[in-house]
Each structure stands twice: as C-alpha cells, then as structure tokens.
Design a protein around this motif. Structure first.
Motif, PDB file in Angstrom:
ATOM      1  N   LYS A 120     -31.684  -9.936  26.827  1.00 45.63           N
ATOM      2  CA  LYS A 120     -32.203 -10.223  25.480  1.00 45.63           C
ATOM      3  C   LYS A 120     -33.457  -9.398  25.204  1.00 45.63           C
ATOM      4  O   LYS A 120     -33.600  -8.814  24.124  1.00 45.63           O
ATOM      5  CB  LYS A 120     -32.504 -11.711  25.340  1.00 45.63           C
ATOM      6  CG  LYS A 120     -31.256 -12.591  25.343  1.00 45.63           C
ATOM      7  CD  LYS A 120     -31.607 -14.047  25.153  1.00 45.63           C
ATOM      8  CE  LYS A 120     -30.346 -14.911  25.139  1.00 45.63           C
ATOM      9  NZ  LYS A 120     -30.670 -16.356  24.973  1.00 45.63           N
ATOM     10  N   GLU A 121     -34.373  -9.381  26.171  1.00 46.91           N
ATOM     11  CA  GLU A 121     -35.603  -8.602  25.985  1.00 46.91           C
ATOM     12  C   GLU A 121     -35.292  -7.111  25.884  1.00 46.91           C
ATOM     13  O   GLU A 121     -35.904  -6.387  25.073  1.00 46.91           O
ATOM     14  CB  GLU A 121     -36.562  -8.839  27.156  1.00 46.91           C
ATOM     15  CG  GLU A 121     -37.158 -10.241  27.221  1.00 46.91           C
ATOM     16  CD  GLU A 121     -36.225 -11.246  27.866  1.00 46.91           C
ATOM     17  OE1 GLU A 121     -35.104 -10.838  28.268  1.00 46.91           O
ATOM     18  OE2 GLU A 121     -36.596 -12.433  27.943  1.00 46.91           O
ATOM     19  N   ASN A 123     -32.461  -5.759  24.766  1.00 47.16           N
ATOM     20  CA  ASN A 123     -31.837  -5.481  23.464  1.00 47.16           C
ATOM     21  C   ASN A 123     -32.894  -5.351  22.363  1.00 47.16           C
ATOM     22  O   ASN A 123     -32.787  -4.487  21.485  1.00 47.16           O
ATOM     23  CB  ASN A 123     -30.850  -6.590  23.108  1.00 47.16           C
ATOM     24  CG  ASN A 123     -29.586  -6.528  23.957  1.00 47.16           C
ATOM     25  OD1 ASN A 123     -29.255  -5.480  24.509  1.00 47.16           O
ATOM     26  ND2 ASN A 123     -28.886  -7.638  24.073  1.00 47.16           N
ATOM     27  N   ALA A 124     -33.901  -6.215  22.420  1.00 48.50           N
ATOM     28  CA  ALA A 124     -34.981  -6.122  21.431  1.00 48.50           C
ATOM     29  C   ALA A 124     -35.749  -4.809  21.591  1.00 48.50           C
ATOM     30  O   ALA A 124     -36.085  -4.143  20.606  1.00 48.50           O
ATOM     31  CB  ALA A 124     -35.938  -7.306  21.589  1.00 48.50           C
ATOM     32  N   GLU A 125     -35.994  -4.423  22.832  1.00 47.73           N
ATOM     33  CA  GLU A 125     -36.721  -3.172  23.082  1.00 47.73           C
ATOM     34  C   GLU A 125     -35.878  -1.961  22.686  1.00 47.73           C
ATOM     35  O   GLU A 125     -36.413  -0.943  22.216  1.00 47.73           O
ATOM     36  CB  GLU A 125     -37.104  -3.078  24.563  1.00 47.73           C
ATOM     37  CG  GLU A 125     -38.021  -1.924  24.918  1.00 47.73           C
ATOM     38  CD  GLU A 125     -39.387  -2.025  24.286  1.00 47.73           C
ATOM     39  OE1 GLU A 125     -40.057  -0.986  24.133  1.00 47.73           O
ATOM     40  OE2 GLU A 125     -39.796  -3.145  23.916  1.00 47.73           O
ATOM     41  N   GLY A 127     -33.900  -1.897  20.169  1.00 47.92           N
ATOM     42  CA  GLY A 127     -34.080  -1.780  18.721  1.00 47.92           C
ATOM     43  C   GLY A 127     -35.361  -1.032  18.370  1.00 47.92           C
ATOM     44  O   GLY A 127     -35.377  -0.193  17.458  1.00 47.92           O
ATOM     45  N   VAL A 128     -36.429  -1.331  19.126  1.00 49.15           N
ATOM     46  CA  VAL A 128     -37.704  -0.619  18.908  1.00 49.15           C
ATOM     47  C   VAL A 128     -37.547   0.855  19.237  1.00 49.15           C
ATOM     48  O   VAL A 128     -38.018   1.736  18.499  1.00 49.15           O
ATOM     49  CB  VAL A 128     -38.818  -1.253  19.764  1.00 49.15           C
ATOM     50  CG1 VAL A 128     -40.108  -0.448  19.658  1.00 49.15           C
ATOM     51  CG2 VAL A 128     -39.052  -2.704  19.347  1.00 49.15           C
ATOM     52  N   ASP A 246     -26.166   3.426  17.919  1.00 49.82           N
ATOM     53  CA  ASP A 246     -26.854   2.416  18.723  1.00 49.82           C
ATOM     54  C   ASP A 246     -26.908   2.869  20.178  1.00 49.82           C
ATOM     55  O   ASP A 246     -25.897   3.292  20.750  1.00 49.82           O
ATOM     56  CB  ASP A 246     -26.120   1.076  18.634  1.00 49.82           C
ATOM     57  CG  ASP A 246     -26.246   0.476  17.241  1.00 49.82           C
ATOM     58  OD1 ASP A 246     -27.190   0.857  16.542  1.00 49.82           O
ATOM     59  OD2 ASP A 246     -25.393  -0.359  16.877  1.00 49.82           O
ATOM     60  N   ARG A 253     -31.027   1.484  28.856  1.00 47.75           N
ATOM     61  CA  ARG A 253     -31.428   0.132  29.271  1.00 47.75           C
ATOM     62  C   ARG A 253     -32.465   0.180  30.391  1.00 47.75           C
ATOM     63  O   ARG A 253     -33.394  -0.639  30.432  1.00 47.75           O
ATOM     64  CB  ARG A 253     -30.203  -0.667  29.700  1.00 47.75           C
ATOM     65  CG  ARG A 253     -29.299  -1.029  28.540  1.00 47.75           C
ATOM     66  CD  ARG A 253     -28.111  -1.878  28.929  1.00 47.75           C
ATOM     67  NE  ARG A 253     -27.394  -2.307  27.732  1.00 47.75           N
ATOM     68  CZ  ARG A 253     -27.721  -3.355  27.002  1.00 47.75           C
ATOM     69  NH1 ARG A 253     -28.743  -4.107  27.357  1.00 47.75           N
ATOM     70  NH2 ARG A 253     -27.029  -3.670  25.924  1.00 47.75           N
ATOM     71  N   LEU A 260     -40.669  -2.397  29.160  1.00 48.14           N
ATOM     72  CA  LEU A 260     -41.035  -3.814  29.141  1.00 48.14           C
ATOM     73  C   LEU A 260     -41.947  -4.158  30.319  1.00 48.14           C
ATOM     74  O   LEU A 260     -42.903  -4.931  30.173  1.00 48.14           O
ATOM     75  CB  LEU A 260     -39.766  -4.673  29.202  1.00 48.14           C
ATOM     76  CG  LEU A 260     -38.913  -4.723  27.932  1.00 48.14           C
ATOM     77  CD1 LEU A 260     -37.583  -5.399  28.216  1.00 48.14           C
ATOM     78  CD2 LEU A 260     -39.658  -5.455  26.820  1.00 48.14           C
TER      79      LEU A 260
END
Length: 349
Positions: A120-121, A123-125, A127-128, A246, A253, A260
C-alpha cells in the motif's frame, strides 16, 4: 508419523538409514528439515509475487514461483548436507562459503516479500514518482520549446529594435525641421529658409527609409509572430499528448521502497528486521550443525564414508601393485619411470 519424520529427515539432507539408528539425533534433523521446508515455501511465495509483478499472470507466476522454491529448497538441503563435523576451526572455515551463500539466498527471498508487506505504501509512492516523471517530462518539453522561442524572439526583437531606432531618427529629424520652421531652434528665425528645406529633406529621407524598412521587415515580423504562436500550440499539444504508463515493475517498486525507507525511519527498521529475520531462518540450519556436539549420526556417517574411502585406497594400492608386477619384464629405464609415476599418483591421492 514415521513417514512424516522420514520426509523431514530427507529434507535435512541426512541419510535416513543411518539416522534410524540414532534416535537421539532425530529431533535435531527433524527441526533442520522443517526449517529448510519453510525456507523453500517462503522462497516460492516471494518469487511468485515477484514474477506476478513482471508477467501479470497468475499461472506463470505460480509455476515459476514453485520452480524457484524447489531450487532454493534443493540448494539449502545441499548446503546443510555437505557439512561435516570435525574440529571447530575447520568447521567454521567450511561454513564460511555456505553462510555467504545462505545470506545471498535470504536477501533474495526477503525482497519480494518486503514489497508485498509494504504494498500500500509503495503504491502511494509510485503515484508520487509517476507525478514527478510527468512533471519532469513537462519541464523538458517546456525547456526545449522555450529555447526555440527564445531564438525566434531574439530575432524578432532585433528587427523591432532596428525599426524603433529608425523611427527615433525620423522623429528627431522631424522635430529639428519643425523647430527650424517656427523659430524655436536652429537659426531661431520663423520664416522657413534654406536650412529648413535641408532639415525637412533629411526628415523626409528618413521617413522614406523607415517605410522601406517597414515594408521589408513587416512580413518577417508576422512570420516570427506566427512561429511563436505555432511553438505555443506545439508545446500545448506535446504536453497534452504525454502518455506515461503506470509504473509498477519490480525495479520501480524497489526504488519506491528505497525512497520510503529514506523518508521514514520506521519503515527502514521494519525493512531491516524482515531481512534479518530471513537471514536468521536461512542460516539457522548451518548454525545448528556448527554449535551442536558431534552425535551418533555424525560418527556413523564418518564411519560409512571412511569405509568407502579406505576401500578406494586399498583398490588403488592393489591396482598399482598389479601394474608394477606386470611391468617386471620392461627395461630398467621404463620400469623406473612407471614406478615413479605410480608412486606420485599414489601420494597425491
């Protein structure tokens, strides 16, 4: 239960026939076997997730994951089964390359599982990161177009400056002629005279040159303005046509996880503990064999291997003796050469 126990013994790389004679070593090798099985399972799950992010296909990911898990299982089984109890110093020297290999395997297994745990973290990163990529591409397009616009604007401003200078010259000459006519400048006489005519002629000539310059440069100016408008349209079209897919592959990843970890100390420590956990799991069978005392199974295994070793020595010595006896009819030089070569081979063995 015996079948399950024997299966765990097999997974530990032990000789089942010999281990059956050593009940006191049973639990140790069952534990080693279970650890190796779980390492293989973790490797299969880890690889299946990694392959799914690459191929985006469940059956391919499961098949390749199982293949990878079996390979890691077999490799771990070989690492443990190839260790032998001897002097402590010799054991550690033999264990060093096995520990290095186990460390590499544990890191390879841990990484895909880390990606899944922090999915989850990540996937958010991602997007950034994608937004940053889009912004970088836009900036690149704008920079390229602005360079072209700067070149065109420079040429346009140069032409406009030339016209402005000519207009300034014309206005100054007109002003001199006017002041000569009304007596506020020049000869200070109101009635226009020869000097006025000369100044008026100069002003008229400047006006003529200005009109020629305008006639010559107006099309160029319009062309430059059109180029600037076209560049603005091209910039807008290229920005709107940006199509960055995408990002979600393993490399992206891993980069997101690294970002992160740099941003969050908690994620860095969690990431490190996951790696340490798999290192502990992967190396535990090796350390168990290192720190455990020499047991009945080790003695039986040594005796079994030593029996074959001594039989090999006996066979080699017997073969050499037969050859030397058969060579008794050779000349002394050839006999001496054969004997020396056989003795060297015997010593090297």
């Amino acid at each position: 239960m015996n079948k399950i126990r024997n299966f765990f013994w097999y997974c530990s790389g032990a000789d089942i026939n010999l281990l059956t004679q050593c009940p006191t070593d049973s639990s140790k090798y069952v534990g080693i076997g279970v650890t190796i099985i779980f390492t293989g399972l973790f490797a299969a799950l880890s690889a299946a997730y990694a392959f799914f992010t690459v191929f985006d296909h469940y059956f391919i990911a499961i098949g390749l994951g199982l293949l990878w898990g079996l390979m890691i299982f077999n490799l771990d089984r070989f690492i443990v089964s190839s260790m032998r109890k001897s002097k402590l110093k010799e054991e550690f020297l033999m264990a060093i390359p096995r520990l290095v290999l186990a460390l590499l395997i544990s890191i390879v297994i841990a990484k895909p599982l880390e990606l899944k745990i922090f999915e989850k973290e990540i996937n958010a990163e991602l997007g950034v990161m994608q937004a940053e990529m889009v912004a970088a591409e836009k900036e690149k397009i704008i920079t390229q177009i602005n360079q072209q616009k700067e070149s065109v604007s420079k040429e346009l401003n140069s032409i406009k400056n030339e016209i402005a200078l000519k207009e300034k010259e014309r206005n100054e000459l007109r002003e001199l002629a006017r002041r000569e006519a009304d007596g506020t400048g020049g000869t200070m006489k109101r009635n226009p005279g020869p000097i006025y005519q000369i100044k008026k002629a100069n002003a008229d000539q400047s006006e003529k040159e200005l009109q020629q310059l305008l006639a010559q440069n107006n099309p160029i100016i319009q062309n430059k303005i059109s180029q600037l408008n076209q560049l603005d349209s091209l910039q807008a079209a290229e920005i709107s046509a940006l199509n960055i897919k995408d990002i979600g592959g393993p490399a992206a990843r891993l980069e997101a996880l690294d970002r992160l970890a740099d941003k969050s100390t908690a994620i860095w420590w969690a990431n490190a503990f996951i790696v340490f956990l798999f290192i502990a799991i992967e190396t535990s069978p090796i350390f168990v064999k290192l720190i455990s005392k020499k047991g009945p199974y080790d003695y039986l295994l040594f005796n079994e291997e030593y029996k074959f070793k001594t039989e090999a020595y006996q066979y080699r010595a017997s073969t050499h003796d037969s050859i030397k006896k058969a060579a008794s009819n050779l000349a002394d030089k050839e006999k001496k050469y054969l004997k020396s070569r056989l003795d060297i081979d015997l010593e090297d063995s």
